[in-house]
Design an enzyme around this catalytic site. Structure first.
Site, PDB file in Angstrom:
ATOM      1  N   GLU A 271      30.699  39.878  79.041  1.00 41.44           N
ATOM      2  CA  GLU A 271      31.185  38.547  78.651  1.00 41.44           C
ATOM      3  C   GLU A 271      31.948  37.866  79.797  1.00 41.44           C
ATOM      4  OE1 GLU A 271      34.849  37.841  76.783  1.00 41.44           O
ATOM      5  OE2 GLU A 271      35.129  39.915  76.130  1.00 41.44           O
TER       6      GLU A 271
ATOM      7  N   LYS B  19      43.255  44.993  69.701  1.00 37.49           N
ATOM      8  CA  LYS B  19      44.667  45.027  70.074  1.00 37.49           C
ATOM      9  C   LYS B  19      45.560  44.891  68.864  1.00 37.49           C
ATOM     10  CE  LYS B  19      45.020  43.216  74.634  1.00 37.49           C
ATOM     11  NZ  LYS B  19      43.731  42.577  74.945  1.00 37.49           N
TER      12      LYS B  19
HETATM   13  N1  PSU Z   1      40.726  40.581  73.129  1.00 40.17           N
HETATM   14  C1  PSU Z   1      41.118  41.149  74.286  1.00 40.17           C
HETATM   15  N2  PSU Z   1      40.789  40.536  75.478  1.00 40.17           N
HETATM   16  C2  PSU Z   1      40.058  39.385  75.509  1.00 40.17           C
HETATM   17  C3  PSU Z   1      39.633  38.819  74.275  1.00 40.17           C
HETATM   18  C4  PSU Z   1      39.995  39.442  73.125  1.00 40.17           C
HETATM   19  O1  PSU Z   1      41.747  42.199  74.260  1.00 40.17           O
HETATM   20  O2  PSU Z   1      39.786  38.864  76.603  1.00 40.17           O
HETATM   21  C5  PSU Z   1      38.781  37.592  74.288  1.00 40.17           C
HETATM   22  C6  PSU Z   1      37.308  37.968  73.981  1.00 40.17           C
HETATM   23  O3  PSU Z   1      36.453  37.121  74.710  1.00 40.17           O
HETATM   24  C7  PSU Z   1      37.190  37.686  72.487  1.00 40.17           C
HETATM   25  C8  PSU Z   1      38.077  36.452  72.362  1.00 40.17           C
HETATM   26  O4  PSU Z   1      35.874  37.437  72.060  1.00 40.17           O
HETATM   27  O5  PSU Z   1      39.182  36.724  73.224  1.00 40.17           O
HETATM   28  C9  PSU Z   1      38.527  36.240  70.935  1.00 40.17           C
HETATM   29  O6  PSU Z   1      39.159  35.020  70.842  1.00 40.17           O
HETATM   30  P1  PSU Z   1      39.456  34.381  69.387  1.00 40.17           P
HETATM   31  O7  PSU Z   1      40.492  35.295  68.794  1.00 40.17           O
HETATM   32  O8  PSU Z   1      39.950  33.010  69.673  1.00 40.17           O
HETATM   33  O9  PSU Z   1      38.152  34.386  68.639  1.00 40.17           O
END
Ligand code: PSU
Ligand code: MN
Length: 310
Positions: free
Chosen positions: A28, A162
């Protein structure tokens, strides 16, 4: 006709891999544009590609550059996403806007799953996925990564989620959505910086070939949707739980004070936790993504054997 191919630029190496059912691993780009600071983001992105090659698979880092969907970034494109200021964090809902306005997007887990499916790539490595945020009963903040896992056929290798999220509710939601959550070499669902969350995984495997078999049977049976492979951070890089927990508590308080909402929430919390732990969380983050890239490559190798047997 639904001509999505008009929107894609697939690198020559990835095209060649697809043609011969070679093992390919998707990567990604939100992690590059929003998840890690410069220059650790470039360093990590390039070393993930190296690790995947060393494990006999082809890396396909993907995202959107000036309106074009790129499957298999070159070094220049990685550097652009890592350093340009106007890169948009792009999830499922953002793709049409970013593409049609000629903008650039770092794709989240959800969006990268979609791009992988366009290309026919079935294995994807990342750090952590999004999930149900703490306090979601009020905020309704549940990542689109979860719904994507329920419809798009890609196996996502991650280090769990996390503790900035509500891990218990995230696992409940994944069960409701019918997403297999597989512990790799663990009975305990990993919590990203630490190997254990205190929640059990519903299923466990210990070999990459078993993951490939689960993928094949799921999709042979027309059970559309992804698979989450939860791979704990290697012991020597594990962070101290008490330090991380405290950092997350303060980060959440600051987010509330600053009125952070919506798509800004995850990058904001990641950045705060990094600052509060004086960069220790970033070192753990880099180590666990590399570990996931290695496992994803091994799974891709086994899955391509199954595809080539047919
Ligand atoms: N969790 C992490 N590191 C990240 C992300 C999530 O530990 O970089 C990033 C990933 O790209 C994930 C996105 O898909 O954040 C999720 O964002 P949201 O909660 O806005 O959907
Ligand atoms: Mn959200």
């Amino acid at each position: 006709m639904n001509n999505y191919t008009d929107y894609l630029d697939i690198s020559k190496e990835v095209l060649d891999g697809l043609r011969y059912y070679k093992p390919i691993v998707a990567l990604e780009s939100t992690i590059i544009s929003h998840g890690m600071p410069y220059p650790e983001n470039i360093e990590t992105a390039l070393s993930l590609e190296k690790i995947i090659r060393k494990n006999n698979a082809i890396p396909a880092t993907m995202g959107i550059v000036k309106g074009r969907i790129k499957i298999g970034f070159n070094q220049e494109e990685i550097e652009y996403l890592a350093s340009a200021k106007d890169v948009i964090k792009t999830s499922r809902r953002d793709i049409p806007y970013v593409v049609s306005m000629g903008l650039s997007g770092g794709t989240t887990v959800a969006a990268t799953m979609i791009l992988s499916q366009y290309a026919g790539i079935r294995v994807f490595a990342t750090g952590g996925i999004g999930g149900v945020h703490r306090g979601a009963d009020k905020s309704f903040d549940i990542s689109a990564d979860l719904t994507e896992l329920s419809i798009t056929n890609v196996a996502v290798v991650c280090a769990g989620v996390k503790a900035i999220l509500d891990i218990g509710l995230t696992l409940e939601q994944l069960e409701t959505l019918g997403v297999p959550v597989i512990g790799y070499g663990t009975d305990d669902f990993p919590a990203f910086y630490t190997r254990k969350s205190g929640f059990k995984v519903p299923m466990r495997i210990d070999r990459p070939q078993d993951c490939a078999k689960i993928m094949k049977s799921k999709w042979d049976l027309n059970l559309d949707g992804g698979i989450m492979v939860a791979n704990p951070i290697p012991q020597q890089y594990e962070a101290r739980k008490d330090i991380i927990d405290k950092a997350i508590e303060s980060a959440l308080l600051e987010a509330e004070k600053d009125g952070v909402k919506g798509k800004e929430t995850t990058p904001y919390l990641l950045d705060k936790v990094k600052d509060i732990t004086a960069g220790k969380s970033l070192a753990a983050n880099m180590a666990l993504v590399k570990n996931n890239a290695m496992l994803a490559a091994q799974i891709a190798v086994e899955y391509s054997k199954l595809e080539n047997e047919q």
